[in-house]
Motif scaffolding. Sequence first.
Motif, PDB file in Angstrom:
ATOM      1  N   THR A  31       0.813  -1.218   0.000  1.00 14.57           N
ATOM      2  CA  THR A  31       0.000   0.000   0.000  1.00 14.57           C
ATOM      3  C   THR A  31       0.846   1.267   0.000  1.00 14.57           C
ATOM      4  OG1 THR A  31      -0.084   0.168   2.419  1.00 14.57           O
ATOM      5  CG2 THR A  31      -1.793  -1.169   1.328  1.00 14.57           C
ATOM      6  N   LEU A  32       2.107   1.162   0.364  1.00 20.83           N
ATOM      7  CA  LEU A  32       3.057   2.271   0.525  1.00 20.83           C
ATOM      8  C   LEU A  32       2.681   3.210   1.664  1.00 20.83           C
ATOM      9  CD1 LEU A  32       3.955   3.113  -3.185  1.00 20.83           C
ATOM     10  CD2 LEU A  32       4.968   1.443  -1.645  1.00 20.83           C
ATOM     11  N   GLN A  33       1.751   2.801   2.514  1.00 20.80           N
ATOM     12  CA  GLN A  33       1.398   3.580   3.697  1.00 20.80           C
ATOM     13  C   GLN A  33       2.377   3.267   4.814  1.00 20.80           C
ATOM     14  OE1 GLN A  33      -2.765   3.537   4.864  1.00 20.80           O
ATOM     15  NE2 GLN A  33      -3.346   2.966   2.784  1.00 20.80           N
ATOM     16  N   ALA A  34       2.572   4.245   5.691  1.00 19.18           N
ATOM     17  CA  ALA A  34       3.447   4.048   6.849  1.00 19.18           C
ATOM     18  C   ALA A  34       2.914   2.898   7.692  1.00 19.18           C
ATOM     19  CB  ALA A  34       3.516   5.327   7.676  1.00 19.18           C
ATOM     20  N   ILE A  35       3.816   2.080   8.190  1.00 22.35           N
ATOM     21  CA  ILE A  35       3.417   0.976   9.055  1.00 22.35           C
ATOM     22  C   ILE A  35       2.845   1.578  10.343  1.00 22.35           C
ATOM     23  CG2 ILE A  35       4.232  -1.030  10.381  1.00 22.35           C
ATOM     24  CD1 ILE A  35       4.615  -1.592   7.463  1.00 22.35           C
ATOM     25  N   GLY A  36       1.614   1.195  10.658  1.00 22.69           N
ATOM     26  CA  GLY A  36       0.978   1.647  11.889  1.00 22.69           C
ATOM     27  C   GLY A  36       0.266   2.991  11.800  1.00 22.69           C
ATOM     28  N   VAL A  37       0.337   3.674  10.636  1.00 23.83           N
ATOM     29  CA  VAL A  37      -0.342   4.971  10.491  1.00 23.83           C
ATOM     30  C   VAL A  37      -1.049   4.980   9.132  1.00 23.83           C
ATOM     31  CG1 VAL A  37      -0.125   7.477  10.512  1.00 23.83           C
ATOM     32  CG2 VAL A  37       1.496   6.085  11.816  1.00 23.83           C
ATOM     33  N   LYS A  38      -2.344   4.699   9.146  1.00 25.25           N
ATOM     34  CA  LYS A  38      -3.091   4.682   7.893  1.00 25.25           C
ATOM     35  C   LYS A  38      -3.145   6.070   7.280  1.00 25.25           C
ATOM     36  CE  LYS A  38      -6.073   0.801   8.010  1.00 25.25           C
ATOM     37  NZ  LYS A  38      -7.277   0.402   7.345  1.00 25.25           N
ATOM     38  N   VAL A  63       3.757   6.535  -5.227  1.00 26.60           N
ATOM     39  CA  VAL A  63       2.897   6.835  -4.079  1.00 26.60           C
ATOM     40  C   VAL A  63       1.594   7.483  -4.548  1.00 26.60           C
ATOM     41  CG1 VAL A  63       2.699   8.229  -1.989  1.00 26.60           C
ATOM     42  CG2 VAL A  63       4.756   6.893  -2.393  1.00 26.60           C
ATOM     43  N   ALA A  64       1.674   8.389  -5.522  1.00 30.64           N
ATOM     44  CA  ALA A  64       0.457   9.009  -6.057  1.00 30.64           C
ATOM     45  C   ALA A  64      -0.475   7.943  -6.644  1.00 30.64           C
ATOM     46  CB  ALA A  64       0.812  10.048  -7.110  1.00 30.64           C
ATOM     47  N   ASP A  65       0.093   6.968  -7.340  1.00 27.38           N
ATOM     48  CA  ASP A  65      -0.688   5.869  -7.892  1.00 27.38           C
ATOM     49  C   ASP A  65      -1.347   5.057  -6.782  1.00 27.38           C
ATOM     50  OD1 ASP A  65      -1.567   4.248 -10.113  1.00 27.38           O
ATOM     51  OD2 ASP A  65      -0.070   2.767  -9.506  1.00 27.38           O
ATOM     52  N   SER A  66      -0.620   4.840  -5.698  1.00 26.34           N
ATOM     53  CA  SER A  66      -1.155   4.097  -4.563  1.00 26.34           C
ATOM     54  C   SER A  66      -2.282   4.880  -3.874  1.00 26.34           C
ATOM     55  CB  SER A  66      -0.029   3.792  -3.567  1.00 26.34           C
ATOM     56  OG  SER A  66      -0.485   2.939  -2.555  1.00 26.34           O
ATOM     57  N   ILE A  67      -2.089   6.188  -3.726  1.00 29.99           N
ATOM     58  CA  ILE A  67      -3.132   7.034  -3.120  1.00 29.99           C
ATOM     59  C   ILE A  67      -4.384   7.031  -3.996  1.00 29.99           C
ATOM     60  CG2 ILE A  67      -3.763   9.411  -2.540  1.00 29.99           C
ATOM     61  CD1 ILE A  67      -0.801   9.811  -1.710  1.00 29.99           C
ATOM     62  N   LEU A  68      -4.202   7.151  -5.311  1.00 30.84           N
ATOM     63  CA  LEU A  68      -5.337   7.131  -6.226  1.00 30.84           C
ATOM     64  C   LEU A  68      -6.095   5.809  -6.107  1.00 30.84           C
ATOM     65  CD1 LEU A  68      -6.955   8.499  -8.468  1.00 30.84           C
ATOM     66  CD2 LEU A  68      -5.344   7.511 -10.097  1.00 30.84           C
TER      67      LEU A  68
END
Length: 89
Positions: A31-38, A63-68
């Motif tokens: 997901t490329l999100q920080a571990i433990g912080v959605k 990351v932009a692709d993941s956010i989208l």
Amino acid sequence: AMPGFLCEDALLHAVETRTSSPVRMSRDPMTLQAIGVKKLYPTGEGAGFAGGIVSAAVDGLMVADSILGDLMGNTESGNKKQKSVGFDY
């Protein structure tokens, strides 16, 4: 229009830091999100995922692709693969 832009075509505004980091923030490889912080996406050189402007730009695209995908509700784990900077992007 926002001050500092020549036109109204700007699509994204984000915080920029002028630092490099000797440490890397942990992020989920799918997901490329920080571990433990959605919803927190450590990105680029300051977060330890790039070593210059080009690799920071590539990391930003990923990351932009993941956010989208997150915003569009793409949660099918079968279609996700581990993301990495490289020619497979």
